[in-house]
Design a protein around this motif. Structure first.
Motif, PDB file in Angstrom:
ATOM      1  N   ARG A 214      33.815  27.079  38.376  1.00 53.79           N
ATOM      2  CA  ARG A 214      35.071  27.612  37.834  1.00 53.79           C
ATOM      3  C   ARG A 214      35.932  26.480  37.298  1.00 53.79           C
ATOM      4  NH1 ARG A 214      36.636  32.284  42.331  1.00 53.79           N
ATOM      5  NH2 ARG A 214      35.199  33.870  41.517  1.00 53.79           N
ATOM      6  N   GLU A 264      28.894  32.719  42.512  1.00 48.88           N
ATOM      7  CA  GLU A 264      30.138  33.334  42.039  1.00 48.88           C
ATOM      8  C   GLU A 264      30.264  33.252  40.523  1.00 48.88           C
ATOM      9  OE1 GLU A 264      33.190  31.389  44.279  1.00 48.88           O
ATOM     10  OE2 GLU A 264      32.897  32.677  46.052  1.00 48.88           O
ATOM     11  N   ALA A 265      29.826  32.141  39.937  1.00 45.68           N
ATOM     12  CA  ALA A 265      29.892  32.018  38.479  1.00 45.68           C
ATOM     13  C   ALA A 265      29.006  33.053  37.806  1.00 45.68           C
ATOM     14  CB  ALA A 265      29.485  30.610  38.057  1.00 45.68           C
ATOM     15  N   VAL A 267      27.976  35.954  39.169  1.00 38.04           N
ATOM     16  CA  VAL A 267      28.500  37.299  39.419  1.00 38.04           C
ATOM     17  C   VAL A 267      29.560  37.633  38.379  1.00 38.04           C
ATOM     18  CG1 VAL A 267      29.955  38.651  40.993  1.00 38.04           C
ATOM     19  CG2 VAL A 267      27.964  37.419  41.870  1.00 38.04           C
ATOM     20  N   GLU A 268      30.401  36.657  38.085  1.00 41.73           N
ATOM     21  CA  GLU A 268      31.458  36.846  37.092  1.00 41.73           C
ATOM     22  C   GLU A 268      30.895  36.978  35.690  1.00 41.73           C
ATOM     23  OE1 GLU A 268      35.060  34.068  35.455  1.00 41.73           O
ATOM     24  OE2 GLU A 268      34.891  34.285  37.633  1.00 41.73           O
ATOM     25  N   ASP A 269      29.879  36.186  35.378  1.00 43.02           N
ATOM     26  CA  ASP A 269      29.256  36.214  34.053  1.00 43.02           C
ATOM     27  C   ASP A 269      27.770  35.924  34.233  1.00 43.02           C
ATOM     28  OD1 ASP A 269      28.297  35.863  31.503  1.00 43.02           O
ATOM     29  OD2 ASP A 269      29.580  34.153  31.002  1.00 43.02           O
ATOM     30  N   HIS A 394      23.062  41.411  41.109  1.00 42.56           N
ATOM     31  CA  HIS A 394      23.163  42.210  39.887  1.00 42.56           C
ATOM     32  C   HIS A 394      22.262  43.446  39.939  1.00 42.56           C
ATOM     33  CE1 HIS A 394      25.954  40.023  37.367  1.00 42.56           C
ATOM     34  NE2 HIS A 394      25.381  38.884  37.713  1.00 42.56           N
TER      35      HIS A 394
END
Length: 407
Positions: A214, A264-265, A267-269, A394
């Motif tokens: 992030r 986390e990166a 999951v976000e994209d 996902h």
């Protein structure tokens, strides 16, 4: 070998998925399985050397290992003393030799340093000749971006060269000076990005000090622009004692934060930092049930159709090694005598064959040994576990909270 992936749903309920990385069988994920046919790949070892093909798909040309930066984790640093020092006249000799050992045009030609643009005079002679010999071949160069100017940008455009700029964003000080801090250097980098956005991007390495994706994304968005492509060279591997006690030595809590950062990166994209291709490959391995016997090393340098040479015709383990030491594996003048005997396929490493992420990792660096390999292995495991967790999330919306060997 089967593993039990323990999953946790949003409501706190627990679930299980059984996964076998040797056969790519998986029980519990909603994927349609259509088994494919895979050929076993040759497995290299010091007592099982491999040769090279006269029809290389990828040709890597090492111009030299000189560099105007001194990255704290440089994977070439210990090799500099073993690198050959070539002259401009060697370019003509190299081109003359090509007819004697290349049987057909490669798909891709990569020019490597050190810093490749320190060898600008050689590049100016080499690429036009190669473009004439092999029409349609794709060229690429990895650079630190500090030596760009108008002449080089025009040359890059003329020969349609893909450019990767090595830059660690908030961790750039671990590499050296930031070319974006210099107005002239920034101007040329920004011009290149504006003129050739599809063929230009940044590549970052994740280190102990800087592995927050992030923060990496935010840094480039603020300092370069929100739409610039930033890919990952990966997590730092350990090639020398300095890296082993410095940027490459993750403590257990830091390895966990690396995994979490990757997860986390993604999951976000799901396409963040170009890692979407890794997720897609993992899905494809499950759907087609790719066996472990079909996997080569992650770098591809164990393939017969991928070759690294210097301008004097020496063949090396890879472009990051020197031809005056143990990593010289032959010469193009004696092509049939080339023998990759400096590497170890992951099939001969017990830790790889008992690893749940081997289908993603593909063995880390094939010539590392001992503690350097052990440390690199831990870093790669944390990195690739983040990708596997994201792939599972996902598909299921659940988080992998544990992995156990299934007996």
């Amino acid at each position: 070998m089967w593993f039990d992936l323990k999953l946790e749903a949003r409501d706190g309920s627990r679930h299980h998925v059984r996964y076998n990385p040797h056969t790519s069988e998986c029980e519990g994920l909603p994927l349609l399985v259509e088994p494919g046919i895979f050929a076993a790949v040759p497995r290299v070892a010091k007592d099982k050397p491999l040769g090279k093909s006269r029809a290389p798909r990828i040709l890597k040309i090492q111009l030299g290992l000189s560099c105007n930066y001194a990255c704290s984790y440089c994977n070439q640093a210990v090799q500099i003393g073993d690198a050959t020092v070539s002259k401009l006249a060697d370019v003509a000799q190299f081109l003359t030799q090509l007819d004697g050992w290349i049987a057909q045009a490669p798909e891709q030609i990569e020019l490597w340093g050190g810093e490749p643009f320190l060898y600008w005079a050689k590049i100016k002679r080499l690429i036009p000749a190669l473009a004439e010999l092999f029409p349609g071949v794709a060229f690429s160069i990895i650079t630190n971006g500090s030596l760009l100017d108008r002449e080089k940008l025009e040359f890059i455009a003329q020969y349609d060269i893909a450019i990767g700029i090595s830059h660690d964003g908030p961790g750039q000080h671990l590499r050296g000076p930031d070319p974006l801090d210099d107005p002239d250097k920034r101007r040329w980098i920004e011009t290149l990005l504006a003129d050739r956005p599809e063929k230009t991007g940044f590549n970052a390495v994740l280190t102990r000090q800087h592995h927050d994706l992030r923060a990496l994304k935010a840094w480039f968005a603020e300092n370069v622009g929100p739409d610039v492509f930033v890919g990952l060279e990966g997590v730092v591997n350990v090639y020398d004692a300095a890296t082993a006690i410095g940027t490459g030595r993750f403590e257990p809590a830091e390895l966990n934060s690396l995994t979490r950062s990757i997860f986390e990166a993604l999951v976000e994209d799901p396409n963040a930092f170009g890692l979407g291709e890794r997720i897609d490959e993992f899905y494809a391995s499950l759907q087609r049930q790719r066996p472990i016997e079909a996997l080569g090393q992650k770098c591809g340098m164990d393939r017969e159709d991928t070759i690294a040479v210097d301008l004097r015709g020496n063949v090396m383990t890879c472009q990051n090694t020197g031809a005056k030491g143990v990593h010289k594996i032959g010469h193009v003048a004696d092509f049939d005598g080339i023998a990759l005997n400096t590497a170890t396929h992951f099939a001969f490493r017990p830790e790889c064959m008992s690893c749940p992420v081997v289908q993603l990792c593909k063995g880390s660096c094939m010539f590392l040994e001992g503690e350097f390999f052990k440390q690199s292995c831990a870093n790669e495991f944390a990195f690739n576990m983040g990708i596997m967790m994201a792939a599972v999330w996902h598909l299921t919306g659940m988080v992998v909270v544990g992995v156990e060997t299934h007996h």
